[in-house]
Design a protein around this motif. Structure first.
Motif, PDB file in Angstrom:
ATOM      1  N   UNK A   1       0.878  -1.157   0.000  1.00 53.33           N
ATOM      2  CA  UNK A   1       0.000   0.000   0.000  1.00 53.33           C
ATOM      3  C   UNK A   1       0.922   1.216   0.000  1.00 53.33           C
ATOM      4  N   UNK A   2       0.968   1.906  -1.107  1.00 60.23           N
ATOM      5  CA  UNK A   2       1.945   2.979  -1.260  1.00 60.23           C
ATOM      6  C   UNK A   2       1.285   4.331  -1.013  1.00 60.23           C
ATOM      7  N   UNK A   3       1.777   5.027  -0.007  1.00 61.34           N
ATOM      8  CA  UNK A   3       1.236   6.333   0.378  1.00 61.34           C
ATOM      9  C   UNK A   3       2.227   7.413   0.006  1.00 61.34           C
ATOM     10  N   UNK A   4       1.691   8.453  -0.555  1.00 67.92           N
ATOM     11  CA  UNK A   4       2.507   9.524  -1.054  1.00 67.92           C
ATOM     12  C   UNK A   4       2.124  10.817  -0.338  1.00 67.92           C
ATOM     13  N   UNK A   5       3.026  11.316   0.491  1.00 70.62           N
ATOM     14  CA  UNK A   5       2.756  12.576   1.200  1.00 70.62           C
ATOM     15  C   UNK A   5       3.631  13.652   0.590  1.00 70.62           C
TER      16      UNK A   5
ATOM     17  N   UNK B   1      -4.349   5.850 -13.626  1.00 72.22           N
ATOM     18  CA  UNK B   1      -4.905   5.260 -12.415  1.00 72.22           C
ATOM     19  C   UNK B   1      -3.899   4.357 -11.716  1.00 72.22           C
ATOM     20  N   UNK B   2      -2.717   4.884 -11.489  1.00 69.67           N
ATOM     21  CA  UNK B   2      -1.722   4.156 -10.698  1.00 69.67           C
ATOM     22  C   UNK B   2      -2.292   3.943  -9.303  1.00 69.67           C
ATOM     23  N   UNK B   3      -2.042   2.788  -8.746  1.00 69.66           N
ATOM     24  CA  UNK B   3      -2.665   2.415  -7.468  1.00 69.66           C
ATOM     25  C   UNK B   3      -1.913   3.071  -6.311  1.00 69.66           C
ATOM     26  N   UNK B   4      -2.100   4.377  -6.158  1.00 67.98           N
ATOM     27  CA  UNK B   4      -1.378   5.130  -5.133  1.00 67.98           C
ATOM     28  C   UNK B   4      -2.367   5.898  -4.268  1.00 67.98           C
ATOM     29  N   UNK B   5      -1.984   6.122  -3.031  1.00 69.28           N
ATOM     30  CA  UNK B   5      -2.749   7.010  -2.143  1.00 69.28           C
ATOM     31  C   UNK B   5      -1.950   8.295  -2.018  1.00 69.28           C
ATOM     32  N   UNK B   6      -2.477   9.353  -2.532  1.00 63.05           N
ATOM     33  CA  UNK B   6      -1.731  10.610  -2.558  1.00 63.05           C
ATOM     34  C   UNK B   6      -2.383  11.606  -1.606  1.00 63.05           C
ATOM     35  N   UNK B   7      -1.613  12.059  -0.640  1.00 64.64           N
ATOM     36  CA  UNK B   7      -2.100  13.077   0.291  1.00 64.64           C
ATOM     37  C   UNK B   7      -1.298  14.333   0.038  1.00 64.64           C
TER      38      UNK B   7
END
Lengths: 93, 286
Positions: free
Chosen positions: B91-95, B116-122
């Motif tokens: 699960x890749x999170x991008x802050x 739609x790269x499977x990333x969570x971007x904050x």
């Protein structure tokens, strides 16, 4: 009863959540987010300074704290957090 | 005894504390919310990776006790994309801050959303380049002051939820650092959501933005967020522009489903190659 898990001894007659706040004074930078947004107004800024020269929070109404941990979620310096006490915490004595 | 330890501490490299963030900065609040979301969803921390670029927000990766990556300026999304491609189960999170993610890394941002790269971007949006001294950012509201816009910013700022939405993100939300519970809930929602998920968090920058614009300190900004933000779930992202001192529309704007890059690749290659194609794991359970 509909609300389970509140069967500890000496439970107050009025159902109210209780909590406790833990403050790490030296980490605080005095932004006062916790004081401003505490829903129970249990905190105030201390008159005294910490080592860095900021005024950390102190608990002024310990009995008002319900352990919601909102202070812990706001604190940008990881210097305060709240925990809920009672309701299962006292089990181990 | 364990009650005395802040719940955030096991997730941070405490030997690096105190952190560099100014008094009244909102980035620590975002870290708190992320840790709360991790605790609530009970994910395995070994399956979580935190990537960030350069800037104040970019420090999150350095402070976080997970497999974290502090990348070059603006390149957090390319690094994260590669990380996810090679390890689809992560699960890749991008802050990142607004300058890193939207200015220097703006092209990467729109393309990661497009494919739609499977990333969570904050994106922690504080409307300025805090670390380098308050230069005008592509998110700086019109007429706001900055060191490189001493007479007021005259360029139209990006509306980040609209940018993410129109580029194809599957989840778009905006909160402020005042909305901690809602932010935790959003982070929980995207923890297992496949696809490009984007959360914009409006945060105070007391040193470089608020002070220069006579907007008070961090606490004053938080009061402003409390008073003038409006929760409109599902709002048209075209209508959520931010003006200097004006109302802030917050909420969950977009929540839809689209195949991720790896799913699309699998389907396309399977269609053209048939059984010759050896499936590559997508890391997605639908």
């Amino acid at each position: 009863m509909a609300t389970a898990g509140r069967d500890g001894e000496g439970a107050p007659p009025r159902r109210r959540l209780r909590g406790e706040v833990f403050i790490h004074r030296e980490r605080c930078k005095g932004c006062a987010f916790c004081v401003e947004f505490c829903p129970s107004q249990a905190l105030a800024l201390d008159k005294a300074f910490n080592r860095k020269g900021y005024h950390p929070p102190v608990v002024v109404k310990a009995e008002a704290c319900n352990g919601c941990d909102l202070c812990g979620m706001y604190c940008p310096d990881f210097a305060i957090h709240g925990v809920r006490v009672g309701a299962g915490v006292d089990d181990e004595g | 005894m364990s009650q005395h330890v802040n719940p955030v501490e096991p997730f941070l490299r405490m030997e690096r504390m105190p952190h560099i963030w100014c008094p009244g900065c909102g980035i620590g609040t975002v870290v708190n919310c992320f840790v709360r979301a991790l605790l609530k969803t009970q994910v395995d921390i070994d399956k979580v990776s935190v990537v960030s670029g350069i800037g104040c927000t970019g420090r999150i990766a350095g402070y976080f006790r997970a497999d974290s990556f502090h990348t070059t300026h603006g390149r957090s999304i390319p690094f994260a994309t590669g990380l996810k491609m090679a390890n689809p189960e992560l699960s890749v999170w991008n802050f990142s801050g607004d300058g890193d993610l939207i200015a220097i890394g703006g092209n990467h941002f729109i393309h990661a959303a497009r494919r739609n790269a499977d990333l969570k971007v904050v994106c922690v949006n504080n409307f300025t380049y805090g670390m380098t001294g308050g230069q005008v950012a592509p998110t700086a509201p019109l007429h706001s002051l900055a060191t490189t816009a001493p007479y007021g910013a005259f360029e139209r700022p990006f509306n980040l939820p609209f940018l993410a939405d129109s580029s194809g993100a599957v989840y778009v939300a905006r909160w402020t650092t005042f909305h901690v519970r809602q932010l935790v809930k959003s982070m929980e929602e995207i923890m297992h959501k496949p696809g490009f998920c984007f959360i914009e968090v409006i945060a105070p920058c007391p040193t470089a933005y608020l002070r220069r614009n006579r907007l008070g300190d961090g606490l004053e900004a938080m009061r402003h967020y409390k008073q003038s933000s409006k929760v409109v779930h599902g709002a048209d992202t075209r209508s959520v522009d931010i003006e200097l001192g004006g109302p802030i529309v917050v909420g969950k704007f977009v929540d839809r489903d689209r195949p991720t890059t790896l799913e699309a690749m699998r389907d396309e290659l399977h269609k053209s190659l048939g059984d010759k194609y050896v499936p590559y794991p997508t890391g997605v359970q639908r």
